[in-house]
Scaffold this motif. Structure first.
Motif, short mmCIF file in Angstrom:
data_model
loop_
_atom_site.label_atom_id
_atom_site.label_comp_id
_atom_site.label_asym_id
_atom_site.label_seq_id
_atom_site.Cartn_x
_atom_site.Cartn_y
_atom_site.Cartn_z
N GLY A 42 0.82 -1.21 0.00
CA GLY A 42 0.00 0.00 0.00
C GLY A 42 0.84 1.25 0.00
N MET A 43 1.92 1.23 0.79
CA MET A 43 2.82 2.37 0.84
C MET A 43 3.55 2.56 -0.49
SD MET A 43 4.39 1.81 4.62
CE MET A 43 5.51 3.19 4.58
N LEU A 44 4.01 1.45 -1.05
CA LEU A 44 4.78 1.53 -2.29
C LEU A 44 3.91 2.05 -3.44
CD1 LEU A 44 6.92 -1.74 -2.18
CD2 LEU A 44 7.58 0.56 -1.55
N LEU A 45 2.61 1.78 -3.38
CA LEU A 45 1.73 2.20 -4.47
C LEU A 45 1.54 3.72 -4.50
CD1 LEU A 45 -0.98 -0.60 -4.57
CD2 LEU A 45 0.85 -0.16 -6.19
N GLU A 46 2.05 4.42 -3.50
CA GLU A 46 1.99 5.88 -3.52
C GLU A 46 3.12 6.45 -4.39
OE1 GLU A 46 1.77 7.42 0.46
OE2 GLU A 46 0.34 5.89 1.04
N ILE A 47 4.06 5.58 -4.76
CA ILE A 47 5.18 6.00 -5.62
C ILE A 47 4.71 6.07 -7.08
CG2 ILE A 47 7.49 5.33 -6.39
CD1 ILE A 47 7.80 3.81 -3.76
N ASP A 48 5.39 6.89 -7.87
CA ASP A 48 5.06 7.02 -9.29
C ASP A 48 5.08 5.66 -10.00
OD1 ASP A 48 4.71 9.68 -9.19
OD2 ASP A 48 6.60 10.23 -10.16
N ASN A 49 4.16 5.50 -10.96
CA ASN A 49 4.07 4.24 -11.69
C ASN A 49 5.37 3.88 -12.41
OD1 ASN A 49 1.48 4.13 -10.80
ND2 ASN A 49 0.52 4.45 -12.79
N SER A 50 6.04 4.89 -12.97
CA SER A 50 7.27 4.60 -13.71
C SER A 50 8.34 4.05 -12.77
CB SER A 50 7.77 5.87 -14.40
OG SER A 50 7.97 6.90 -13.46
N GLU A 51 8.36 4.60 -11.55
CA GLU A 51 9.32 4.11 -10.56
C GLU A 51 8.96 2.69 -10.12
OE1 GLU A 51 12.56 4.49 -7.77
OE2 GLU A 51 12.02 5.59 -9.56
N LEU A 52 7.67 2.42 -9.98
CA LEU A 52 7.22 1.09 -9.57
C LEU A 52 7.57 0.06 -10.64
CD1 LEU A 52 3.74 2.07 -8.08
CD2 LEU A 52 5.72 1.26 -6.81
N LEU A 53 7.42 0.45 -11.91
CA LEU A 53 7.79 -0.45 -13.00
C LEU A 53 9.27 -0.78 -12.93
CD1 LEU A 53 6.01 0.69 -16.28
CD2 LEU A 53 5.88 -1.53 -15.18
#
Lengths: 86, 26
Positions: A42-53
């Motif tokens: 849940g916390m990580l999903l607050e990061i930008d999608n490009s960074e998550l990718l």
């Protein structure tokens, strides 16, 4: 499970994009911290999608972000109920 | 009584639609 790509994400609505990322990230987080996996994801999903990718492609960067999230979570818990030994 | 209804961080559950921070109802 096929890898998630930027074009697959771009084709989905914004809300669905986070869901897709979460479904990929959760099992990886669960292997590191099974008890906290839901909250960490849940916390990580607050990061930008490009960074998550990027994190999905790079286990090392995912690992460091997970450790960061755990530290923040522990600090958050410590504030709510300070009861620890050591 | 303090505000114990703080739901941060939002918890992700596989197979459950993700609402993020919007799942905090007034």
């Amino acid at each position: 499970q096929e890898p998630l790509t930027a074009s697959m994400l771009a084709a989905a609505p914004p809300q669905e994009q986070k869901q897709m990322l979460g479904e990929r990230i959760y099992p990886l987080v669960h292997r590191m911290h099974s008890a906290l996996a839901g909250k960490i994801t849940g916390m990580l999903l607050e990061i930008d999608n490009s960074e998550l990718l990027h994190m999905l492609e790079s286990p090392e960067s995912l690992h460091s972000k997970v450790e960061e999230a755990v530290a923040v979570l522990q600090a958050h818990h410590a504030k709510e109920g300070s009861h620890k030994s050591g | 009584s303090n505000g114990s209804s703080i739901t941060w961080p939002p918890e992700f559950h596989p197979g459950v639609p993700w609402k993020g921070l919007q799942n905090i109802d007034p």
